[in-house]
Design a protein around this motif. Sequence first.
Motif, PDB file in Angstrom:
ATOM      1  N   UNK A  95      37.696 -13.883   8.306  1.00  0.00           N
ATOM      2  CA  UNK A  95      37.240 -13.167   7.120  1.00  0.00           C
ATOM      3  C   UNK A  95      35.741 -12.919   7.156  1.00  0.00           C
ATOM      4  N   UNK A  96      34.995 -13.923   7.615  1.00  0.00           N
ATOM      5  CA  UNK A  96      33.540 -13.773   7.713  1.00  0.00           C
ATOM      6  C   UNK A  96      33.170 -12.726   8.774  1.00  0.00           C
ATOM      7  N   UNK A  97      33.856 -12.759   9.911  1.00  0.00           N
ATOM      8  CA  UNK A  97      33.588 -11.775  10.959  1.00  0.00           C
ATOM      9  C   UNK A  97      33.895 -10.360  10.454  1.00  0.00           C
ATOM     10  N   UNK A  98      34.988 -10.227   9.731  1.00  0.00           N
ATOM     11  CA  UNK A  98      35.375  -8.928   9.180  1.00  0.00           C
ATOM     12  C   UNK A  98      34.312  -8.434   8.200  1.00  0.00           C
ATOM     13  N   UNK A  99      33.858  -9.332   7.346  1.00  0.00           N
ATOM     14  CA  UNK A  99      32.844  -8.957   6.356  1.00  0.00           C
ATOM     15  C   UNK A  99      31.533  -8.562   7.044  1.00  0.00           C
ATOM     16  N   UNK A 100      31.145  -9.276   8.100  1.00  0.00           N
ATOM     17  CA  UNK A 100      29.921  -8.940   8.832  1.00  0.00           C
ATOM     18  C   UNK A 100      30.023  -7.545   9.464  1.00  0.00           C
ATOM     19  N   UNK A 116      28.124  -0.507   6.860  1.00  0.00           N
ATOM     20  CA  UNK A 116      27.362  -0.052   5.691  1.00  0.00           C
ATOM     21  C   UNK A 116      25.899   0.165   6.016  1.00  0.00           C
ATOM     22  N   UNK A 117      25.306  -0.743   6.791  1.00  0.00           N
ATOM     23  CA  UNK A 117      23.900  -0.615   7.182  1.00  0.00           C
ATOM     24  C   UNK A 117      23.690   0.620   8.059  1.00  0.00           C
ATOM     25  N   UNK A 118      24.584   0.819   9.020  1.00  0.00           N
ATOM     26  CA  UNK A 118      24.479   1.990   9.898  1.00  0.00           C
ATOM     27  C   UNK A 118      24.638   3.283   9.106  1.00  0.00           C
ATOM     28  N   UNK A 158      22.025   6.404   8.740  1.00  0.00           N
ATOM     29  CA  UNK A 158      22.371   7.803   9.010  1.00  0.00           C
ATOM     30  C   UNK A 158      21.969   8.677   7.836  1.00  0.00           C
ATOM     31  N   UNK A 159      22.211   8.194   6.615  1.00  0.00           N
ATOM     32  CA  UNK A 159      21.914   8.998   5.422  1.00  0.00           C
ATOM     33  C   UNK A 159      20.416   9.194   5.197  1.00  0.00           C
ATOM     34  N   UNK A 160      19.581   8.377   5.817  1.00  0.00           N
ATOM     35  CA  UNK A 160      18.133   8.521   5.682  1.00  0.00           C
ATOM     36  C   UNK A 160      17.600   9.733   6.442  1.00  0.00           C
ATOM     37  N   UNK A 161      18.370  10.226   7.392  1.00  0.00           N
ATOM     38  CA  UNK A 161      17.887  11.295   8.270  1.00  0.00           C
ATOM     39  C   UNK A 161      18.648  12.593   8.020  1.00  0.00           C
ATOM     40  N   UNK A 162      17.975  13.652   8.315  1.00  0.00           N
ATOM     41  CA  UNK A 162      18.574  14.991   8.226  1.00  0.00           C
ATOM     42  C   UNK A 162      19.421  15.230   9.476  1.00  0.00           C
ATOM     43  N   UNK A 163      20.515  15.978   9.351  1.00  0.00           N
ATOM     44  CA  UNK A 163      21.327  16.269  10.542  1.00  0.00           C
ATOM     45  C   UNK A 163      20.554  17.006  11.638  1.00  0.00           C
ATOM     46  N   UNK A 164      19.468  17.625  11.299  1.00  0.00           N
ATOM     47  CA  UNK A 164      18.667  18.329  12.295  1.00  0.00           C
ATOM     48  C   UNK A 164      17.675  17.399  13.004  1.00  0.00           C
ATOM     49  N   UNK A 175      26.453   4.248  14.333  1.00  0.00           N
ATOM     50  CA  UNK A 175      27.485   4.149  13.294  1.00  0.00           C
ATOM     51  C   UNK A 175      28.882   4.260  13.905  1.00  0.00           C
ATOM     52  N   UNK A 176      29.054   5.205  14.794  1.00  0.00           N
ATOM     53  CA  UNK A 176      30.355   5.376  15.456  1.00  0.00           C
ATOM     54  C   UNK A 176      30.693   4.138  16.283  1.00  0.00           C
ATOM     55  N   UNK A 177      29.711   3.575  16.961  1.00  0.00           N
ATOM     56  CA  UNK A 177      29.925   2.387  17.780  1.00  0.00           C
ATOM     57  C   UNK A 177      30.370   1.196  16.921  1.00  0.00           C
ATOM     58  N   UNK A 178      29.655   0.924  15.840  1.00  0.00           N
ATOM     59  CA  UNK A 178      29.980  -0.200  14.957  1.00  0.00           C
ATOM     60  C   UNK A 178      31.329   0.031  14.274  1.00  0.00           C
ATOM     61  N   UNK A 179      31.599   1.269  13.883  1.00  0.00           N
ATOM     62  CA  UNK A 179      32.880   1.584  13.244  1.00  0.00           C
ATOM     63  C   UNK A 179      34.026   1.373  14.234  1.00  0.00           C
ATOM     64  N   UNK A 180      33.818   1.717  15.484  1.00  0.00           N
ATOM     65  CA  UNK A 180      34.829   1.475  16.522  1.00  0.00           C
ATOM     66  C   UNK A 180      35.125  -0.003  16.679  1.00  0.00           C
TER      67      UNK A 180
END
Length: 169
Positions: free
Chosen positions: A9-14, A20-22, A26-32, A43-48
């Motif tokens: 459960x702790x690993x899942x939460x981490x 969420x952090x990634x 991502x949201x701090x930057x413009x797509x350009x 973000x894609x790496x952590x989500x994977x």
Amino acid sequence: MGGAEQELGQQYQQLREKVGERRAEVLKHSPRDEQFAVEYARLVNVTGKLVEFEKALPARLAEPARRLSTRIVRWSWAGQSVVAAALIGVVLVSDRSGWWLVLLVPHLAATVAGAFQTVDAGRHVFRRKVAIGLRVISMWFLIAILIGWALVWGAVLDETETSAKGAKA
């Protein structure tokens, strides 16, 4: 929750927090922006990693029960092997009922093979129930065999005593 469940459960939460952090990065930057591509790849790496963890979670949660099932199955079949070997020994020592070997030798071979079966996570409960059921059923057969042998032995002794009395008279 057990220790293993709590740790998972702790690993899942981490992992969820890292996603969420990634996402926040991502949201701090413009797509350009060049940094957007870097953060998006992270973000894609952590989500994977989170997705892979979620796929493996059911098997990891079932692992303690699977190990218990493995022990039960292994010892149940090994116990049957010992009983079969002991009965073969009794047959060989008694030298009266060699036909039992026709049943006991294949039984010994099957139970030895059963002791080394692989208990997978998907069907471990089923294999545990089968092993316990076979143990109970075979114990009844063992009791029936022993009673049968006792009756035959008693009849042989009775016949021997009757023959001895007839010879004296």
